[in-house]
Design a protein around this motif. Structure first.
Motif, PDB file in Angstrom:
ATOM      1  N   LEU A  73      19.753 -15.960  91.066  1.00 36.84           N
ATOM      2  CA  LEU A  73      18.464 -16.409  90.545  1.00 36.84           C
ATOM      3  C   LEU A  73      17.757 -17.492  91.358  1.00 36.84           C
ATOM      4  O   LEU A  73      16.549 -17.665  91.202  1.00 36.84           O
ATOM      5  CB  LEU A  73      18.652 -16.929  89.108  1.00 36.84           C
ATOM      6  N   ALA A  74      18.461 -18.255  92.174  1.00 37.83           N
ATOM      7  CA  ALA A  74      17.791 -19.315  92.926  1.00 37.83           C
ATOM      8  C   ALA A  74      16.938 -18.733  94.043  1.00 37.83           C
ATOM      9  O   ALA A  74      17.192 -17.622  94.530  1.00 37.83           O
ATOM     10  CB  ALA A  74      18.820 -20.289  93.500  1.00 37.83           C
ATOM     11  N   ARG A  75      15.930 -19.475  94.467  1.00 36.86           N
ATOM     12  CA  ARG A  75      15.130 -19.048  95.618  1.00 36.86           C
ATOM     13  C   ARG A  75      16.012 -18.961  96.848  1.00 36.86           C
ATOM     14  O   ARG A  75      16.876 -19.811  97.066  1.00 36.86           O
ATOM     15  CB  ARG A  75      13.999 -20.045  95.901  1.00 36.86           C
ATOM     16  N   PRO A  76      15.796 -17.965  97.694  1.00 39.63           N
ATOM     17  CA  PRO A  76      16.639 -17.825  98.892  1.00 39.63           C
ATOM     18  C   PRO A  76      16.619 -19.045  99.799  1.00 39.63           C
ATOM     19  O   PRO A  76      17.594 -19.332 100.485  1.00 39.63           O
ATOM     20  CB  PRO A  76      16.040 -16.598  99.594  1.00 39.63           C
ATOM     21  N   ASN A  77      15.499 -19.784  99.794  1.00 39.20           N
ATOM     22  CA  ASN A  77      15.403 -20.969 100.651  1.00 39.20           C
ATOM     23  C   ASN A  77      15.715 -22.261  99.900  1.00 39.20           C
ATOM     24  O   ASN A  77      15.490 -23.352 100.423  1.00 39.20           O
ATOM     25  CB  ASN A  77      14.010 -21.055 101.298  1.00 39.20           C
ATOM     26  N   GLY A  78      16.220 -22.164  98.676  1.00 39.66           N
ATOM     27  CA  GLY A  78      16.565 -23.351  97.900  1.00 39.66           C
ATOM     28  C   GLY A  78      17.801 -24.035  98.470  1.00 39.66           C
ATOM     29  O   GLY A  78      18.865 -23.408  98.555  1.00 39.66           O
ATOM     30  N   ARG A  79      17.659 -25.276  98.870  1.00 37.83           N
ATOM     31  CA  ARG A  79      18.774 -25.989  99.510  1.00 37.83           C
ATOM     32  C   ARG A  79      19.020 -27.382  98.916  1.00 37.83           C
ATOM     33  O   ARG A  79      20.017 -28.009  99.227  1.00 37.83           O
ATOM     34  CB  ARG A  79      18.491 -26.152 101.008  1.00 37.83           C
ATOM     35  N   VAL A  80      18.101 -27.864  98.073  1.00 38.67           N
ATOM     36  CA  VAL A  80      18.221 -29.208  97.511  1.00 38.67           C
ATOM     37  C   VAL A  80      18.693 -29.093  96.069  1.00 38.67           C
ATOM     38  O   VAL A  80      18.073 -28.406  95.243  1.00 38.67           O
ATOM     39  CB  VAL A  80      16.880 -29.963  97.579  1.00 38.67           C
ATOM     40  N   VAL A  81      19.806 -29.758  95.776  1.00 42.04           N
ATOM     41  CA  VAL A  81      20.425 -29.685  94.456  1.00 42.04           C
ATOM     42  C   VAL A  81      20.246 -31.018  93.745  1.00 42.04           C
ATOM     43  O   VAL A  81      20.415 -32.085  94.346  1.00 42.04           O
ATOM     44  CB  VAL A  81      21.924 -29.347  94.568  1.00 42.04           C
ATOM     45  N   THR A  82      19.899 -30.949  92.471  1.00 38.23           N
ATOM     46  CA  THR A  82      19.884 -32.126  91.605  1.00 38.23           C
ATOM     47  C   THR A  82      21.030 -32.012  90.617  1.00 38.23           C
ATOM     48  O   THR A  82      21.216 -30.964  89.992  1.00 38.23           O
ATOM     49  CB  THR A  82      18.551 -32.239  90.852  1.00 38.23           C
ATOM     50  N   SER A  83      21.784 -33.082  90.487  1.00 38.92           N
ATOM     51  CA  SER A  83      22.900 -33.117  89.541  1.00 38.92           C
ATOM     52  C   SER A  83      22.599 -34.145  88.447  1.00 38.92           C
ATOM     53  O   SER A  83      22.581 -35.354  88.713  1.00 38.92           O
ATOM     54  CB  SER A  83      24.205 -33.473  90.259  1.00 38.92           C
ATOM     55  N   ILE A  84      22.337 -33.660  87.251  1.00 38.45           N
ATOM     56  CA  ILE A  84      22.155 -34.533  86.089  1.00 38.45           C
ATOM     57  C   ILE A  84      23.500 -34.573  85.377  1.00 38.45           C
ATOM     58  O   ILE A  84      23.906 -33.636  84.708  1.00 38.45           O
ATOM     59  CB  ILE A  84      21.045 -34.009  85.159  1.00 38.45           C
ATOM     60  N   GLY A  85      24.185 -35.692  85.561  1.00 38.89           N
ATOM     61  CA  GLY A  85      25.582 -35.797  85.169  1.00 38.89           C
ATOM     62  C   GLY A  85      26.445 -35.829  86.421  1.00 38.89           C
ATOM     63  O   GLY A  85      26.161 -35.108  87.395  1.00 38.89           O
ATOM     64  N   THR A  86      27.464 -36.675  86.426  1.00 36.80           N
ATOM     65  CA  THR A  86      28.269 -36.871  87.640  1.00 36.80           C
ATOM     66  C   THR A  86      29.761 -36.878  87.340  1.00 36.80           C
ATOM     67  O   THR A  86      30.546 -37.497  88.056  1.00 36.80           O
ATOM     68  CB  THR A  86      27.873 -38.199  88.332  1.00 36.80           C
ATOM     69  N   GLY A  87      30.165 -36.185  86.282  1.00 36.21           N
ATOM     70  CA  GLY A  87      31.579 -36.117  85.931  1.00 36.21           C
ATOM     71  C   GLY A  87      32.311 -35.051  86.722  1.00 36.21           C
ATOM     72  O   GLY A  87      31.836 -34.552  87.750  1.00 36.21           O
ATOM     73  N   SER A  88      33.485 -34.669  86.236  1.00 37.76           N
ATOM     74  CA  SER A  88      34.335 -33.725  86.963  1.00 37.76           C
ATOM     75  C   SER A  88      33.663 -32.365  87.120  1.00 37.76           C
ATOM     76  O   SER A  88      33.748 -31.737  88.179  1.00 37.76           O
ATOM     77  CB  SER A  88      35.686 -33.574  86.264  1.00 37.76           C
ATOM     78  N   GLN A  89      32.954 -31.877  86.082  1.00 39.51           N
ATOM     79  CA  GLN A  89      32.313 -30.573  86.194  1.00 39.51           C
ATOM     80  C   GLN A  89      31.145 -30.600  87.183  1.00 39.51           C
ATOM     81  O   GLN A  89      30.895 -29.611  87.877  1.00 39.51           O
ATOM     82  CB  GLN A  89      31.840 -30.074  84.832  1.00 39.51           C
ATOM     83  N   ALA A  90      30.459 -31.738  87.297  1.00 38.77           N
ATOM     84  CA  ALA A  90      29.401 -31.854  88.298  1.00 38.77           C
ATOM     85  C   ALA A  90      29.963 -31.663  89.696  1.00 38.77           C
ATOM     86  O   ALA A  90      29.331 -31.036  90.558  1.00 38.77           O
ATOM     87  CB  ALA A  90      28.715 -33.212  88.177  1.00 38.77           C
ATOM     88  N   ARG A  91      31.155 -32.182  89.942  1.00 41.34           N
ATOM     89  CA  ARG A  91      31.807 -32.009  91.239  1.00 41.34           C
ATOM     90  C   ARG A  91      32.204 -30.553  91.463  1.00 41.34           C
ATOM     91  O   ARG A  91      32.037 -30.005  92.565  1.00 41.34           O
ATOM     92  CB  ARG A  91      33.041 -32.902  91.321  1.00 41.34           C
ATOM     93  N   VAL A  92      32.743 -29.909  90.432  1.00 42.26           N
ATOM     94  CA  VAL A  92      33.161 -28.510  90.576  1.00 42.26           C
ATOM     95  C   VAL A  92      31.954 -27.618  90.829  1.00 42.26           C
ATOM     96  O   VAL A  92      32.030 -26.647  91.594  1.00 42.26           O
ATOM     97  CB  VAL A  92      33.955 -28.038  89.339  1.00 42.26           C
ATOM     98  N   GLN A  93      30.827 -27.931  90.198  1.00 42.67           N
ATOM     99  CA  GLN A  93      29.613 -27.159  90.456  1.00 42.67           C
ATOM    100  C   GLN A  93      29.231 -27.205  91.931  1.00 42.67           C
ATOM    101  O   GLN A  93      28.897 -26.188  92.535  1.00 42.67           O
ATOM    102  CB  GLN A  93      28.457 -27.688  89.599  1.00 42.67           C
TER     103      GLN A  93
END
Length: 330
Positions: free
Chosen positions: A126-146
């Motif tokens: 689903l993401a745009r093919p040129n999408g390269r910038v990620v925003t992480s709302i939340g910084t726990g263990s699952q944010a790292r696994v993502q």
């Protein structure tokens, strides 16, 4: 028939994130092609606010594997009082042809791995093919696994991170930059973090302030992870009004996922939900059709993801001669 026993260390050795992503894709396709039986999970809250334990069952008809996962959480005093972690998981695998127990494995890693892989599968679809910038709302263990999972499917250029806890933000920045060499920018506000992302991941346990609709740029893909029961929420329901909505399970997401909120407010109806992600993977429904679309993936998590991931671990362990066999039947 003998039963294989795998501890946490062995489970960790027997799976790589690319394989988890493949296992989760298998789970989604099986679920959306009527190859899965998956009863509602059972949760038990234990007295004196000790914690809770959930039981999830899944049957993959084509693979002829039944899984049962027991996962506990909230046992804050476990380490000092009992010498065990405050959260634990165990998975049982059964051969559905005989219902013989073929494997007992530690399940504490699998929930996190398959949840991270779910985000990566949605980014591929689903993401745009040129999408390269990620925003992480939340910084726990699952944010790292993502990040670990999404890095397998795209080359992340930079990450904008937000958390209400400054120490958690600092730890996240240090950990991600050390592991992936991806620059992490600590956002001064949640709004500014969301505005910068091509892909926005929310892993806040669904109990904080919501991401507002007017923060999200056209073309953004949102991976909503934190809402898996009523009472949790991460996204402004108005976000759904003009977005392409994709869910892991129509049944689950409309009853206890992020999608429940706009349905209850009559912002959307059931017909506005575009697809289950398995339908996209099977090719029966399209994914993103323009660079301006806002896409939302509502992930509540399913037992069949545990099933396919655990089966992959079991098969890898058999091939590598890892684990200990025992017999119930002498």
């Amino acid at each position: 028939m003998q039963t294989l026993l795998l501890n946490k260390s062995q489970v960790r050795r027997m799976i790589r994130m690319k394989q988890v992503i493949g296992a989760v894709e298998d789970a989604y396709k099986a679920y959306s092609s009527n190859q899965v039986e998956q009863p509602d999970y059972i949760g038990i809250s234990l007295p004196a606010r000790r914690g809770e334990v959930d039981f999830k069952l899944g049957y993959h008809k084509q693979a002829e594997i039944i899984s049962m996962k027991a996962h506990s959480g909230g046992f804050a005093r476990n380490p000092e009082e009992h010498g065990v972690p405050n959260s634990m998981g165990t998975i049982l695998l059964f051969d559905a042809r005989s219902c013989a127990l073929i494997c007992v494995m530690d399940g504490s890693l699998i929930t996190g791995l398959r949840t991270g892989a779910a985000g990566a599968v949605s980014v591929k679809a689903l993401a745009r093919p040129n999408g390269r910038v990620v925003t992480s709302i939340g910084t726990g263990s699952q944010a790292r696994v993502q990040i670990r999972a999404i890095s397998e499917v795209i080359q992340i250029q930079e990450i904008h991170a937000w958390s209400r806890t400054p120490s958690a933000l600092s730890d996240y920045k240090n950990d991600i930059e050390r592991e992936f060499a991806i620059p992490v920018i600590i956002a001064p506000s949640k709004k500014e973090a969301v505005e910068r992302g091509d892909i926005v991941i929310t892993t806040t346990r669904g109990k904080g302030d919501v991401v507002q609709a007017d923060w999200v740029r056209p073309g953004t893909h949102i991976v909503a992870i934190g809402t898996d029961q009523r009472g949790k929420q991460e996204l402004d329901p108005e976000l759904f009004r003009h977005a392409k909505i994709v869910v892991d399970s129509l049944q689950q997401c409309t009853q206890k996922g992020e999608t429940w909120h706009p349905l209850q407010k009559s912002i959307i109806t059931m017909t506005d939900i575009h697809a289950e992600i398995g339908e996209l993977l099977l090719g029966t429904k399209p994914g993103r059709t323009s660079d301006d679309e806002i896409t939302i993936f509502d992930s509540t998590g399913m037992a069949i993801q545990d099933n396919t991931t655990a089966r992959t671990i079991y098969e890898n362990a058999i091939a590598a001669n890892v684990g200990t066999f025992f017999s119930f039947f002498g």
